[in-house]
Scaffold this active site. Structure first.
Site, PDB file in Angstrom:
ATOM      1  N   GLY A   1      25.518  -6.437  18.832  1.00 24.32           N
ATOM      2  CA  GLY A   1      26.971  -6.587  18.700  1.00 24.32           C
ATOM      3  C   GLY A   1      27.600  -5.896  17.505  1.00 24.32           C
ATOM      4  N   ASN A  23      28.889  -2.850  17.406  1.00 24.16           N
ATOM      5  CA  ASN A  23      30.143  -2.205  17.845  1.00 24.16           C
ATOM      6  C   ASN A  23      31.238  -3.242  18.041  1.00 24.16           C
ATOM      7  OD1 ASN A  23      30.166   0.854  18.323  1.00 24.16           O
ATOM      8  ND2 ASN A  23      28.148   0.240  19.080  1.00 24.16           N
ATOM      9  N   MET A  66      24.015  -3.809  28.604  1.00 20.86           N
ATOM     10  CA  MET A  66      22.891  -3.079  29.192  1.00 20.86           C
ATOM     11  C   MET A  66      22.752  -3.339  30.689  1.00 20.86           C
ATOM     12  SD  MET A  66      22.122  -1.477  26.549  1.00 20.86           S
ATOM     13  CE  MET A  66      20.579  -0.654  26.905  1.00 20.86           C
ATOM     14  N   ARG A  67      23.880  -3.373  31.380  1.00 21.76           N
ATOM     15  CA  ARG A  67      23.823  -3.548  32.835  1.00 21.76           C
ATOM     16  C   ARG A  67      24.738  -2.544  33.500  1.00 21.76           C
ATOM     17  NH1 ARG A  67      20.561  -7.389  34.669  1.00 21.76           N
ATOM     18  NH2 ARG A  67      20.004  -8.820  33.016  1.00 21.76           N
ATOM     19  N   ILE A  68      24.282  -2.036  34.628  1.00 20.46           N
ATOM     20  CA  ILE A  68      25.119  -1.113  35.385  1.00 20.46           C
ATOM     21  C   ILE A  68      26.060  -1.940  36.251  1.00 20.46           C
ATOM     22  CG2 ILE A  68      25.102   0.692  37.150  1.00 20.46           C
ATOM     23  CD1 ILE A  68      22.291   1.420  36.000  1.00 20.46           C
ATOM     24  N   LEU A  69      27.340  -1.603  36.194  1.00 20.74           N
ATOM     25  CA  LEU A  69      28.329  -2.364  36.957  1.00 20.74           C
ATOM     26  C   LEU A  69      28.528  -1.710  38.323  1.00 20.74           C
ATOM     27  CD1 LEU A  69      30.672  -2.969  33.933  1.00 20.74           C
ATOM     28  CD2 LEU A  69      29.412  -4.736  35.184  1.00 20.74           C
ATOM     29  N   ASN A 109      33.364   2.697  27.872  1.00 21.03           N
ATOM     30  CA  ASN A 109      31.957   2.530  27.467  1.00 21.03           C
ATOM     31  C   ASN A 109      31.663   3.456  26.298  1.00 21.03           C
ATOM     32  OD1 ASN A 109      29.216   1.641  27.665  1.00 21.03           O
ATOM     33  ND2 ASN A 109      28.695   3.575  28.671  1.00 21.03           N
ATOM     34  N   HIS A 150      28.392   5.506  24.545  1.00 21.49           N
ATOM     35  CA  HIS A 150      27.003   5.913  24.768  1.00 21.49           C
ATOM     36  C   HIS A 150      26.520   6.707  23.558  1.00 21.49           C
ATOM     37  CE1 HIS A 150      23.383   6.740  26.956  1.00 21.49           C
ATOM     38  NE2 HIS A 150      23.466   7.994  26.518  1.00 21.49           N
ATOM     39  N   GLU A 163      29.666   5.740  15.740  1.00 21.73           N
ATOM     40  CA  GLU A 163      30.162   4.877  16.830  1.00 21.73           C
ATOM     41  C   GLU A 163      31.195   3.879  16.304  1.00 21.73           C
ATOM     42  OE1 GLU A 163      27.236   3.033  19.412  1.00 21.73           O
ATOM     43  OE2 GLU A 163      25.730   4.504  18.841  1.00 21.73           O
TER      44      GLU A 163
HETATM   45  C1  GRF Z   1      24.981   1.311  20.750  1.00 20.93           C
HETATM   46  O1  GRF Z   1      24.196   2.370  20.263  1.00 20.93           O
HETATM   47  C2  GRF Z   1      25.802   1.751  21.932  1.00 20.93           C
HETATM   48  O2  GRF Z   1      26.184   3.102  21.886  1.00 20.93           O
HETATM   49  C3  GRF Z   1      24.837   1.554  23.085  1.00 20.93           C
HETATM   50  O3  GRF Z   1      24.127   0.383  22.758  1.00 20.93           O
HETATM   51  C4  GRF Z   1      24.116   0.203  21.343  1.00 20.93           C
HETATM   52  C5  GRF Z   1      24.692  -1.160  21.096  1.00 20.93           C
HETATM   53  O4  GRF Z   1      24.619  -1.524  19.751  1.00 20.93           O
HETATM   54  N1  GRF Z   1      25.550   1.509  24.348  1.00 20.93           N
HETATM   55  P1  GRF Z   1      25.451  -2.774  19.229  1.00 20.93           P
HETATM   56  O5  GRF Z   1      25.073  -3.960  20.101  1.00 20.93           O
HETATM   57  O6  GRF Z   1      26.900  -2.433  19.324  1.00 20.93           O
HETATM   58  O7  GRF Z   1      24.998  -2.957  17.814  1.00 20.93           O
END
Ligand code: GRF
Length: 204
Positions: free
Chosen positions: A14, A16, A92-95, A109, A111, A176
């Site tokens: 979490g 981000n 971490m799931r494809i919708l 999203n 990435h 990010e």
């Molecule tokens: C990040 O690197 C994001 O780009 C990817 O999964 C990671 C999640 O990290 N989709 P966090 O849970 O935000 O720390």
């Protein structure tokens, strides 16, 4: 204050989500966070969100009979919270097309690579194996493809000769945490114009 309400979907750490909450708090993002949803009860994001006074709910995927039931429960929570923008932050799931259709052009999203290169769950490992000299991160709208929808913002980092997955991930993650709040505020400000299924124009 804008009328936008964010719904943040996370699966784990979490960080981000934390950068987004901080940007809301500072006023960089002019919206409120209506709900945080996770698919795993152990997700650290659940605790962090609650510590910040945000409603946080786990829809445990393992307790749902199938993907449709799982996604219907997500949609029910998002609608009840009045969410206008769904923010995937390490979800971490494809919708499925059902969910994407419910929030067409309202799902973002992040990435951790320069898409379309190195999509999928092991971006940093794949970058290091391939030997590219540059990596980065991408914010995009979500469509029915994996890591596929039209790109909003990207930023780059160098790849060092002695990088490990961890050192590269840490360098990308710093970017990010800056880029995602910027993209969200562009959306909230009505500055993202989707021209077609690949192109987003940022209005000045
Ligand atoms: C990040 O690197 C994001 O780009 C990817 O999964 C990671 C999640 O990290 N989709 P966090 O849970 O935000 O720390």
């Amino acid at each position: 204050m804008s009328k936008h309400v964010l719904g943040i979907l996370c699966s784990g750490r979490g960080s981000n989500m934390q950068s987004i909450l901080a940007a809301v708090e500072s006023g960089e993002i002019k919206a409120k966070v209506g709900i945080v949803l996770t698919d795993k009860p152990e997700a650290r994001a659940l605790i962090l969100a609650r510590e910040n006074g945000i409603k946080a709910v786990c829809i445990n995927r393992k307790e749902c009979t199938d993907q449709q039931e799982f996604e219907e429960k997500l949609v029910t929570e998002l609608r009840a919270a009045g969410v206008t923008l769904v923010v995937l932050a390490g979800f971490m799931r494809i919708l499925s097309p059902y969910f994407v259709g419910e929030y067409r052009h309202q799902i973002l999203n992040i990435h951790p690579s320069l898409l379309p290169s190195f999509g999928g769950a092991h971006a940093h490992r794949d970058v290091l194996a391939y030997g590219t000299k540059v990596s980065g991160c991408t914010i995009h709208f979500v469509d029915e493809g994996m890591d596929h929808g039209p790109i909003i913002l990207q930023d780059t980092v160098p790849v060092m000769d002695d990088d490990t997955e961890e050192t590269l991930a840490a360098r990308v993650l710093k970017k990010e945490h800056v880029l995602y709040p910027r993209a969200i505020q562009l959306y909230v400000d009505g500055k993202l114009e989707i021209l077609d299924d690949r192109h987003v124009r940022i209005k000045q």
